[in-house]
Design an enzyme around this catalytic site. Structure first.
Site, PDB file in Angstrom:
ATOM      1  N   LEU A  35       0.842  -1.187   0.000  1.00 26.69           N
ATOM      2  CA  LEU A  35       0.000   0.000   0.000  1.00 26.69           C
ATOM      3  C   LEU A  35       0.875   1.233   0.000  1.00 26.69           C
ATOM      4  CD1 LEU A  35      -2.429  -1.243   2.783  1.00 26.69           C
ATOM      5  CD2 LEU A  35      -2.686  -1.491   0.310  1.00 26.69           C
ATOM      6  N   THR A 109     -18.846 -15.261   6.037  1.00 29.30           N
ATOM      7  CA  THR A 109     -19.996 -14.665   5.369  1.00 29.30           C
ATOM      8  C   THR A 109     -21.303 -15.406   5.622  1.00 29.30           C
ATOM      9  OG1 THR A 109     -20.903 -14.164   3.167  1.00 29.30           O
ATOM     10  CG2 THR A 109     -19.399 -16.012   3.315  1.00 29.30           C
ATOM     11  N   ASP A 110     -22.403 -14.689   5.471  1.00 30.61           N
ATOM     12  CA  ASP A 110     -23.739 -15.276   5.513  1.00 30.61           C
ATOM     13  C   ASP A 110     -23.986 -16.222   4.342  1.00 30.61           C
ATOM     14  OD1 ASP A 110     -23.540 -12.638   4.185  1.00 30.61           O
ATOM     15  OD2 ASP A 110     -25.594 -13.016   3.567  1.00 30.61           O
ATOM     16  N   TYR A 133     -18.791 -18.803  -4.147  1.00 30.18           N
ATOM     17  CA  TYR A 133     -18.302 -17.878  -3.118  1.00 30.18           C
ATOM     18  C   TYR A 133     -18.587 -18.438  -1.735  1.00 30.18           C
ATOM     19  CZ  TYR A 133     -18.125 -13.850  -0.001  1.00 30.18           C
ATOM     20  OH  TYR A 133     -17.852 -13.009   1.065  1.00 30.18           O
TER      21      TYR A 133
END
Length: 298
Positions: A35, A109-110, A133
Site C-alpha cells: 500500500l 460470510t452469511d 463464493y
C-alpha cells in the site's frame, strides 16, 4: 499486541488498521500489493512459503485475516480462483499463524447458508452454500479452524465501511446519475458497519472461547429496504426505488450467482454469553452517512 492484517488495503482492512492503531497496538499491514505510503508489505496468501516468512519475521500475537476474493459473481465464473483465495489462502494463513502461536480472526460470510430457513441462522445451524463464493468461504472456515487452534471465525453480512466500494456508495451514486433505482426486494439480511464488526471482534478476542461467531448489526431488512433507508438518510427520499424479485434481478443485471433469500444471522454465541449488545443497523447507517457527509465523499 502485534496485529498482522491481511487484505489491509481493502474496505475492512483499512478500517481495521486505524482501529487497532487507535487502541494502542502495533499494526503490521499486508496486502497482495504494498500500500503506497502506508509502510505495508506484499503478501501472497496463496503462497505458504511467503506467508510463513512474513509470520516468522513479525511473530504477531493476533492475525486478522481480511484478504479474500469477495466478488461474488467473479467467484461463480472462476471457482478455481475463489478456492485458491478463500480456501487455500485461509489454510496458508492459519497454518503459519499456528506456528508462531498467534490468535486468528477469520472473516466469513452469511453466504455459507442456503437461505431456506424460516428464521435467523445461528452458529449451530448446518451450512449449505448455494454458490462457489459461499462454498469457498466455508472451506476457508474449516481450514482455518483445523489448522490454527486459537481461531475465531466471524461470519458477517452485507458489510460496508467508509473505504472502498460498497452498497451505500453505489446506491447514492446511481441515484444521482440515473434518477431511479431497481433493487431486489426478496432477499433479507442485516447490513453491517465495519466499525461495529471491529468493536465486537475486539470484545470476542478477550476470551479464549474460540470458534464460530455471527457478528452483524441488529435487525433485518431487504436490499430494497436498505437502499430506501440510505436515500432517506442521505437526503434523497424522492428517488424512486423499484422492487425486483431475485429472478428479475438476475435477468436484468446478468448475475450468474444464486443468492440466499434469508441471510439473517442470529448472534447466538454472543447471546449465550450475555454479550450481544450490537446496535441496530439503522443507527449504524446513520453514523456512517454522517461521517460520509462530513468528509463530502459523495
Amino acid at each position: 499486541m502485534r496485529v498482522l492484517i491481511t487484505g489491509a488495503g481493502g474496505m475492512l482492512g483499512t478500517d481495521a488498521r486505524a482501529f487497532f492503531a487507535a487502541h494502542g497496538h502495533q499494526v503490521i499491514a499486508t496486502d497482495q500489493r504494498p500500500l503506497e505510503g502506508s509502510g505495508s508489505e506484499a503478501l501472497n496468501i496463496k503462497d505458504y512459503a511467503s506467508v510463513r516468512a512474513v509470520m516468522q519475521a513479525h511473530r504477531p500475537d493476533l492475525v486478522l485475516h481480511c484478504a479474500a476474493m469477495t466478488n461474488v459473481d467473479g467467484c461463480e465464473r472462476d471457482p478455481d480462483a475463489a478456492y485458491a483465495a478463500n480456501a487455500l489462502g485461509s489454510w496458508c494463513v492459519a497454518t503459519a499463524a499456528q506456528e508462531v502461536g498467534a490468535m486468528l480472526v477469520a472473516i466469513s460470510t452469511d453466504f455459507v447458508f442456503d437461505g431456506t430457513k424460516d428464521g435467523p441462522y445461528t452458529e449451530f445451524d448446518t451450512p449449505n452454500p448455494l454458490s462457489h463464493y459461499g462454498a469457498s468461504k466455508l472451506a476457508g472456515e474449516r481450514m482455518a479452524m483445523q489448522s490454527c487452534a486459537r481461531t475465531y471465525v466471524l461470519r458477517t453480512s452485507w458489510l460496508y465501511g467508509t473505504h472502498g466500494r460498497n452498497f451505500p456508495y453505489t446506491i447514492m451514486e446511481r441515484a444521482k446519475s440515473q434518477g431511479e433505482l431497481f433493487v431486489v426486494a426478496d432477499q433479507f439480511g442485516a447490513p453491517t458497519f465495519t466499525r461495529d464488526l471491529l468493536e465486537t471482534a475486539y470484545q470476542i478476542i478477550q476470551t479464549p472461547l474460540y470458534g464460530v461467531y455471527h457478528v452483524c448489526n441488529a435487525g433485518r431488512t431487504s436490499w430494497h429496504g436498505f437502499a430506501s433507508e440510505i436515500l432517506k438518510l442521505a437526503g434523497m427520499p424522492d428517488v424512486p426505488v423499484h422492487a425486483l424479485t431475485s429472478e428479475e434481478t438476475a435477468t436484468k443485471f446478468g448475475t450468474p450467482t444464486r443468492r440466499p433469500k434469508n441471510s439473517v444471522l442470529r448472534r447466538y454465541a454472543l447471546e449465550l454469553q450475555h454479550k450481544d449488545v450490537i446496535r441496530p443497523w439503522e443507527d449504524a447507517l446513520g453514523e456512517f452517512l454522517a461521517a460520509v457527509n462530513a468528509h463530502d465523499k459523495i
